[in-house]
Design a protein around this motif. Structure first.
Motif, PDB file in Angstrom:
ATOM      1  N   ILE A 153       0.843  -1.201   0.000  1.00  0.00           N
ATOM      2  CA  ILE A 153       0.000   0.000   0.000  1.00  0.00           C
ATOM      3  C   ILE A 153       0.875   1.247   0.000  1.00  0.00           C
ATOM      4  O   ILE A 153       0.647   2.188  -0.765  1.00  0.00           O
ATOM      5  N   GLY A 154       1.896   1.244   0.850  1.00  0.00           N
ATOM      6  CA  GLY A 154       2.828   2.377   0.886  1.00  0.00           C
ATOM      7  C   GLY A 154       3.576   2.541  -0.430  1.00  0.00           C
ATOM      8  O   GLY A 154       3.744   3.667  -0.922  1.00  0.00           O
ATOM      9  N   LEU A 155       4.012   1.429  -1.015  1.00  0.00           N
ATOM     10  CA  LEU A 155       4.698   1.490  -2.313  1.00  0.00           C
ATOM     11  C   LEU A 155       3.771   1.995  -3.408  1.00  0.00           C
ATOM     12  O   LEU A 155       4.206   2.712  -4.319  1.00  0.00           O
ATOM     13  N   SER A 156       2.509   1.639  -3.318  1.00  0.00           N
ATOM     14  CA  SER A 156       1.540   2.100  -4.293  1.00  0.00           C
ATOM     15  C   SER A 156       1.421   3.624  -4.261  1.00  0.00           C
ATOM     16  O   SER A 156       1.466   4.280  -5.302  1.00  0.00           O
TER      17      SER A 156
ATOM     18  N   GLY B 187       2.543  11.950 -17.305  1.00  0.00           N
ATOM     19  CA  GLY B 187       1.264  12.442 -16.844  1.00  0.00           C
ATOM     20  C   GLY B 187       0.607  11.597 -15.771  1.00  0.00           C
ATOM     21  O   GLY B 187       1.132  10.588 -15.312  1.00  0.00           O
ATOM     22  N   VAL B 188      -0.581  12.048 -15.399  1.00  0.00           N
ATOM     23  CA  VAL B 188      -1.316  11.426 -14.297  1.00  0.00           C
ATOM     24  C   VAL B 188      -1.796  10.025 -14.658  1.00  0.00           C
ATOM     25  O   VAL B 188      -1.827   9.137 -13.804  1.00  0.00           O
ATOM     26  N   ALA B 189      -2.148   9.797 -15.924  1.00  0.00           N
ATOM     27  CA  ALA B 189      -2.658   8.481 -16.318  1.00  0.00           C
ATOM     28  C   ALA B 189      -1.633   7.389 -16.045  1.00  0.00           C
ATOM     29  O   ALA B 189      -1.969   6.316 -15.525  1.00  0.00           O
ATOM     30  N   ARG B 190      -0.386   7.656 -16.374  1.00  0.00           N
ATOM     31  CA  ARG B 190       0.659   6.657 -16.109  1.00  0.00           C
ATOM     32  C   ARG B 190       0.891   6.495 -14.615  1.00  0.00           C
ATOM     33  O   ARG B 190       1.089   5.386 -14.122  1.00  0.00           O
ATOM     34  N   ALA B 191       0.856   7.571 -13.873  1.00  0.00           N
ATOM     35  CA  ALA B 191       1.009   7.497 -12.421  1.00  0.00           C
ATOM     36  C   ALA B 191      -0.118   6.664 -11.819  1.00  0.00           C
ATOM     37  O   ALA B 191       0.128   5.841 -10.930  1.00  0.00           O
ATOM     38  N   ASP B 192      -1.333   6.869 -12.317  1.00  0.00           N
ATOM     39  CA  ASP B 192      -2.466   6.078 -11.823  1.00  0.00           C
ATOM     40  C   ASP B 192      -2.269   4.598 -12.108  1.00  0.00           C
ATOM     41  O   ASP B 192      -2.556   3.750 -11.262  1.00  0.00           O
TER      42      ASP B 192
ATOM     43  N   ILE C  21      -2.132   1.753  -9.230  1.00  0.00           N
ATOM     44  CA  ILE C  21      -3.106   0.665  -9.222  1.00  0.00           C
ATOM     45  C   ILE C  21      -2.406  -0.681  -9.343  1.00  0.00           C
ATOM     46  O   ILE C  21      -2.752  -1.644  -8.647  1.00  0.00           O
ATOM     47  N   PHE C  22      -1.389  -0.780 -10.211  1.00  0.00           N
ATOM     48  CA  PHE C  22      -0.668  -2.036 -10.402  1.00  0.00           C
ATOM     49  C   PHE C  22      -0.065  -2.532  -9.090  1.00  0.00           C
ATOM     50  O   PHE C  22      -0.268  -3.683  -8.697  1.00  0.00           O
ATOM     51  N   ILE C  23       0.625  -1.676  -8.389  1.00  0.00           N
ATOM     52  CA  ILE C  23       1.251  -2.086  -7.132  1.00  0.00           C
ATOM     53  C   ILE C  23       0.201  -2.233  -6.034  1.00  0.00           C
ATOM     54  O   ILE C  23       0.295  -3.122  -5.189  1.00  0.00           O
ATOM     55  N   GLY C  24      -0.835  -1.411  -6.070  1.00  0.00           N
ATOM     56  CA  GLY C  24      -1.887  -1.496  -5.071  1.00  0.00           C
ATOM     57  C   GLY C  24      -2.674  -2.803  -5.123  1.00  0.00           C
ATOM     58  O   GLY C  24      -3.255  -3.224  -4.129  1.00  0.00           O
TER      59      GLY C  24
ATOM     60  N   PRO D 119      -4.287  -6.931  -1.558  1.00  0.00           N
ATOM     61  CA  PRO D 119      -5.294  -7.938  -1.217  1.00  0.00           C
ATOM     62  C   PRO D 119      -4.758  -9.369  -1.292  1.00  0.00           C
ATOM     63  O   PRO D 119      -5.150 -10.228  -0.502  1.00  0.00           O
ATOM     64  N   THR D 120      -3.841  -9.619  -2.233  1.00  0.00           N
ATOM     65  CA  THR D 120      -3.251 -10.951  -2.344  1.00  0.00           C
ATOM     66  C   THR D 120      -2.445 -11.282  -1.102  1.00  0.00           C
ATOM     67  O   THR D 120      -2.555 -12.380  -0.543  1.00  0.00           O
ATOM     68  N   PHE D 121      -1.624 -10.337  -0.657  1.00  0.00           N
ATOM     69  CA  PHE D 121      -0.826 -10.566   0.551  1.00  0.00           C
ATOM     70  C   PHE D 121      -1.717 -10.750   1.779  1.00  0.00           C
ATOM     71  O   PHE D 121      -1.460 -11.614   2.614  1.00  0.00           O
ATOM     72  N   PHE D 122      -2.771  -9.963   1.889  1.00  0.00           N
ATOM     73  CA  PHE D 122      -3.682 -10.104   3.034  1.00  0.00           C
ATOM     74  C   PHE D 122      -4.406 -11.451   2.988  1.00  0.00           C
ATOM     75  O   PHE D 122      -4.611 -12.087   4.023  1.00  0.00           O
ATOM     76  N   ALA D 123      -4.781 -11.906   1.796  1.00  0.00           N
ATOM     77  CA  ALA D 123      -5.437 -13.209   1.677  1.00  0.00           C
ATOM     78  C   ALA D 123      -4.482 -14.339   2.058  1.00  0.00           C
ATOM     79  O   ALA D 123      -4.867 -15.287   2.755  1.00  0.00           O
ATOM     80  N   ILE D 124      -3.236 -14.241   1.622  1.00  0.00           N
ATOM     81  CA  ILE D 124      -2.236 -15.243   2.007  1.00  0.00           C
ATOM     82  C   ILE D 124      -2.026 -15.205   3.515  1.00  0.00           C
ATOM     83  O   ILE D 124      -1.920 -16.251   4.165  1.00  0.00           O
TER      84      ILE D 124
END
Length: 92
Positions: free
Chosen positions: A45-48, A62-67, A71-74, A78-83
């Motif tokens: 989450i912090g890395l995201s 621009g902002v689109a690439r930042a988003d 999102i990719f790292i974010g 959920p995967t880590f929390f599920a594990i």
């Protein structure tokens, strides 16, 4: 109880459930614990947020690439929390 066999509870009582713990068993045997998975989730989450901020302010894309980076790292969290939840259940 046999390895890989657990007991799940439903409305009628206990029902044996086979399989599903192989990955968790291997992670646990290698020293990876639920706390590590939860920590990895919070770090992602912090890395995201960090990758979004840095991409937005340091790249000209621009902002689109930042988003997309954020999102990719974010999506890892959920995967880590599920594990972590699976490992916590396995450890009990």
């Amino acid at each position: 109880m046999a390895p890989g066999l657990s007991v799940a509870s439903d409305a009628t009582g206990s029902v044996p459930v086979t399989g599903g713990f192989e990955m968790l068993e291997r992670l646990h045997e290698s020293g990876f614990r639920a706390e590590h998975a939860y920590l990895a989730g919070f770090v992602s989450i912090g890395l995201s947020m960090t990758s979004w901020f840095l991409s937005k302010h340091m790249e000209r894309a621009g902002v689109a690439r930042a988003d997309r980076w954020g999102i990719f790292i974010g999506e890892w969290a959920p995967t880590f929390f599920a594990i972590g939840n699976g490992l916590r259940t396995y450890e009990k």
